[in-house]
Design an enzyme around this catalytic site. Structure first.
Site, short mmCIF file in Angstrom:
data_model
loop_
_atom_site.label_atom_id
_atom_site.label_comp_id
_atom_site.label_asym_id
_atom_site.label_seq_id
_atom_site.Cartn_x
_atom_site.Cartn_y
_atom_site.Cartn_z
N LYS A 26 0.85 -1.19 0.00
CA LYS A 26 0.00 0.00 0.00
C LYS A 26 0.89 1.24 0.00
O LYS A 26 1.50 1.58 1.01
CB LYS A 26 -0.92 0.06 1.22
CG LYS A 26 -1.98 1.19 1.09
CD LYS A 26 -2.55 1.65 2.42
CE LYS A 26 -1.78 2.79 3.01
NZ LYS A 26 -1.89 4.07 2.24
N GLU A 62 10.38 1.57 10.29
CA GLU A 62 11.35 2.66 10.12
C GLU A 62 10.56 3.94 10.31
O GLU A 62 9.74 4.30 9.47
CB GLU A 62 12.01 2.60 8.74
CG GLU A 62 13.28 3.43 8.64
CD GLU A 62 12.99 4.87 8.29
OE1 GLU A 62 13.08 5.73 9.21
OE2 GLU A 62 12.68 5.16 7.14
N CYS A 118 13.01 11.49 7.09
CA CYS A 118 13.24 10.95 8.43
C CYS A 118 14.68 11.18 8.86
O CYS A 118 14.97 11.26 10.05
CB CYS A 118 12.88 9.47 8.46
SG CYS A 118 13.81 8.47 7.29
N GLU A 129 9.57 16.00 15.51
CA GLU A 129 9.93 15.91 14.09
C GLU A 129 9.09 16.94 13.31
O GLU A 129 7.94 16.69 12.99
CB GLU A 129 9.69 14.49 13.57
CG GLU A 129 10.26 14.27 12.19
CD GLU A 129 10.10 12.82 11.74
OE1 GLU A 129 11.00 12.33 11.06
OE2 GLU A 129 9.09 12.19 12.07
#
Length: 506
Positions: free
Chosen positions: A192, A267, A301, A401
């Site tokens: 997906k 991750e 990331c 983040e």
């Protein structure tokens, strides 16, 4: 605004018709069972670039059924390493052939610069070739040291059906960090992609079929996390889930998958520091910091979104970073000279801006940027290169983040203080150190809580080296031989040699 390097609209032509994306289920392209579709609007140009089928639980059920049957019937799991490697190499060649097409769709859907997209597709082909080499060299172990009566074997077998869920920031590269390793191991898969960037994964499906992959081995279901991702995570016929994305969603996946105790590889996010010592090569360090924070508009990331600079050079280093930031070409991602493109959605741009404004209200200083960027001729959303100094370690901009082109500047006095600041984070994906003293670099590498440590460089990656995080940055590894091991189970075979076993009941 005039002090920034803004690239206006390029002469590149956007396709006149939207890309049509459908599900790949059991070797054929299919519309959704209920006929639902959705549109993807380019974040840089404001036009519809993709019309995609919108999956439901019925579509996921069909895809998982196909993957389960293909695995259980051995269409792929029982092929030889040579056969798997040969197909993976064909896919790599096809990726090279279609590089321009893939890169264009990735740019239109994600807003990243076209030059960067082409480089990523080139890197993806290399990963497929590396995974092919692993398929040929996959092996278990033997133990001939168990005495005269025994021989022990450890077989490495594919884990089974794998659900692969990928994000919008590197849609082609990240599916490539997962799928070829799963295929090299002998697994089957349901993928997906993000609903914001479905096109390049669909193109990859086209290339897999052209290369001759058997029906059902790789299936693609388009749509949203609910219901598509949720069904892929909880279905008992799925043996493993591998996900790249936010830490919050990663935690939800672990919880959802716990019902069947399937393996989960994650991750996730990062708040990655670069520590700069006074003896560093400052020219190289400034360039790497600017690259690290603005690459992919900070939607990465591995973004080097916080720097920890020795107080003796903090003022000079910040000044030089701001000066170089002004030179970075922001603007139309279809222009080959552009280094930084659009922000993925208006909502995400607003989130980025909130972090900056809240930091300023809490006493931080905005040295550069701090607001939206207007690009002449374009309707999409862009954010200025932003540098924020006088940041305290407890501020959200230093801990969360932000996922945008925003750099936080902190300072330190000693190595121990720098290490403490590095490790005072929920995340542990990557970290960097800049010093000409090898002892400083080694001490930092040993103490930094991160899956990857860069010394005197930033974000260099190789197919051979594993990638992944510690703490809330995830679990498991991608790339390298460890990336293959994620998709394998170890099976022990204990063999008695001869008839020398003494009776248990005499």
């Amino acid at each position: 605004m005039s002090e920034l390097n803004v690239v206006s609209i390029s002469e590149a032509q956007i396709p006149s018709e939207a890309f049509v994306a459908r599900h790949l289920i059991d070797g054929s392209w299919q519309a959704s069972a209920d006929g639902a579709t959705f549109e993807r609007i380019s974040p840089s140009h404001g036009s519809v670039v993709t019309l995609a089928s919108k999956g439901s639980a019925r579509d996921v059920d069909a895809a998982i059924s196909a993957a389960r049957l293909a695995f259980d019937k051995g269409r792929w799991s029982r092929t030889s390493g040579k056969e798997r490697a040969t197909l993976l190499l064909k896919v790599a060649d096809l990726i090279d052939r279609e590089r321009d097409r893939i890169a264009l769709m990735e740019t239109l859907e994600s807003g990243k610069p076209i030059s960067q997209a082409k480089a990523e597709i080139e890197g993806a082909a290399d990963i497929w070739r590396y995974a092919a080499s692993l398929a040929r060299t996959l092996h278990g172990e033997s133990y001939n040291s168990l005495g005269n009566d025994f021989l022990g074997l450890v077989l490495k077998e594919p884990i089974g059906v794998v659900s692969i869920i990928t994000p919008w920031n590197f849609p082609f590269l990240i599916v490539t960090q997962k799928l070829p390793f799963a295929l090299a191991a002998g697994c089957t898969a349901v993928i997906k992609p993000s609903e914001m960037t479905p096109a390049t994964t669909v193109i990859l499906g086209e290339l897999l079929l052209e290369a001759g992959l058997p029906a059902g081995v790789v299936n693609i279901v388009l749509g949203c996390g609910d219901p598509v991702g949720a069904a892929m995570t909880t279905d008992k016929r799925v043996d493993m889930v591998t996900f790249t994305g936010s830490t919050a969603v990663g935690k939800a996946i672990v919880s959802a998958a716990s019902g069947s105790l399937k393996k989960v590889s994650l991750e996730l996010g990062g708040k990655n520091p670069q520590v700069i010592f006074p003896d560093a090569d400052l020219d190289s360090a400034v360039d790497a910091v600017v690259f690290g924070v603005y690459f992919n508009a900070g939607e990465c990331c591995n973004s080097g979104s916080r720097i920890i600079v020795h107080e003796d050079i903090a003022e000079e280093f910040t000044r030089r970073t701001v000066a170089l930031s002004r030179q970075v070409p922001f603007g139309d991602p279809l222009d080959p000279s552009t280094k930084v493109g659009a922000i993925i959605t208006p909502e995400h741009q607003n989130k980025i801006d909130r972090y900056v404004q809240e930091a300023a209200q809490s006493g931080a200083s905005i040295e550069l940027g701090g607001e939206a960027l207007a690009v002449p001729g374009l309707k999409g959303q862009f954010y200025q290169p932003t540098v924020v100094s006088n940041v305290r370690s407890n501020m959200p901009i230093a801990r969360d983040e932000v996922f945008g082109p925003v750099l936080s500047v902190l300072t330190f006095k000693t190595l121990d203080e720098a290490i403490e600041l590095v490790n005072d984070a929920d995340y542990g994906l990557s970290a960097g150190v800049w010093s000409e003293n090898v002892h400083t670099c080694l001490e930092f590498a040993r103490q930094a809580q991160a899956g990857t440590v860069w010394t005197n460089t930033w974000m260099d990656g190789f197919s051979e080296l594993p990638f992944g995080g510690v703490k809330e940055s995830g679990q498991g590894r991608e790339l390298g031989k460890y990336g293959l091991e994620e998709f394998l189970e170890a099976k022990t075979v204990t063999m008695r040699i001869g008839r020398s076993r003494a009776p248990w009941v005499s």
